[in-house]
Scaffold this motif. Structure first.
Motif, short mmCIF file in Angstrom:
data_model
loop_
_atom_site.label_atom_id
_atom_site.label_comp_id
_atom_site.label_asym_id
_atom_site.label_seq_id
_atom_site.Cartn_x
_atom_site.Cartn_y
_atom_site.Cartn_z
N UNK A 154 -5.31 -5.16 0.30
CA UNK A 154 -6.13 -3.30 1.80
C UNK A 154 -4.98 -2.55 2.05
N UNK A 155 -4.12 -3.30 2.44
CA UNK A 155 -2.94 -2.04 3.80
C UNK A 155 -2.66 -1.53 2.76
N UNK A 156 -2.33 -1.75 1.09
CA UNK A 156 -1.26 -0.59 0.06
C UNK A 156 -2.34 0.71 -0.48
N UNK A 157 -3.80 0.36 0.13
CA UNK A 157 -5.50 0.78 -1.48
C UNK A 157 -4.55 1.82 -1.44
N UNK A 162 -2.82 7.56 -3.95
CA UNK A 162 -1.83 9.31 -3.46
C UNK A 162 -0.76 8.81 -4.55
N UNK A 163 -0.90 7.61 -5.73
CA UNK A 163 -0.39 7.20 -6.59
C UNK A 163 -0.86 7.79 -8.05
#
Length: 171
Positions: A154-157, A162-163
Motif C-alpha cells: 500500500x505504501x507503493x500504490x 505513476x508508472x
C-alpha cells in the motif's frame, strides 16, 4: 593395452579385437569419486598405413558420493568412442580431440582413463525427491509468483499509479 607399432604393422589393412579388463587404482583427484570398479574395454583396432583407428566400448562402475546425502552410490558408465592414432602427427600439432600422436607404442590406457574421467557426472543424486525449500528460501509455482507480483505494498500504490500513467502516455 599396449602394442608396439611394429607388432601392429603386421596386421596392415586388418582388424585386431580388443577385450581387456583393467583395474585403475585412482582415476581422478575429485573428492566425490571414492573408487572405480574393474573396467571392461572392448573394441577393434584397424591398422591403416600411417593411422590406426580404435573403436572402443568401455563399461565400468564409478563409486561416488551422493551430492545431497553424501552416501556412497554406484554410477554405471557406458562409453563408446572412436579414437585415431596418427604417426605423422606431432605432440605440438593442433589435433581434433579424438586424434592422438603416436611414435613407437600404442597405449590405450591413458585414452581409456581420460574417457572415463570426462564422462563422470559432476553432480549425482540417488534421491528422486525435489527440493522444495531450505533455510530462508522456497520453491514457488508460476501462480504463486504472479500472485506475489500483483500484490502491491500500500505504501507503493501511488508509485505504481505513476508508472501506469507514464506507460499510457508513451502509447
Amino acid at each position: 593395452m599396449r602394442w608396439s607399432l611394429t607388432q601392429l604393422k603386421k596386421f596392415n589393412q586388418e582388424s585386431i579385437a580388443v577385450n581387456e579388463k583393467v583395474q585403475f587404482g585412482e582415476i581422478t583427484d575429485r573428492k566425490d569419486v571414492t573408487s572405480i570398479e574393474e573396467t571392461s574395454v572392448e573394441g577393434e583396432i584397424h591398422v591403416r598405413n600411417r593411422q590406426i583407428s580404435v573403436d572402443l566400448t568401455i563399461d565400468t562402475v564409478v563409486n561416488m558420493l551422493d551430492s545431497r546425502t553424501s552416501e556412497d552410490i554406484e554410477v554405471p558408465l557406458h562409453i563408446e568412442s572412436k579414437e585415431i592414432f596418427d604417426e605423422e602427427a606431432g605432440e605440438d600439432d593442433e589435433l581434433a580431440e579424438n586424434v592422438h600422436p603416436v611414435t613407437h607404442t600404442l597405449d590405450l590406457e591413458p585414452v581409456v582413463r581420460e574417457l572415463i574421467v570426462v564422462n563422470i557426472p559432476f553432480v549425482i543424486t540417488k534421491s528422486d525427491e525435489a527440493l522444495t525449500g531450505g533455510k530462508e528460501w522456497s520453491v514457488m509455482t508460476e501462480e504463486e509468483l504472479t500472485q506475489e507480483e500483483e500484490d502491491v505494498d500500500p505504501r507503493l500504490a501511488k508509485l505504481k499509479s505513476l508508472l501506469d500513467d507514464s506507460e499510457n502516455k508513451e502509447e
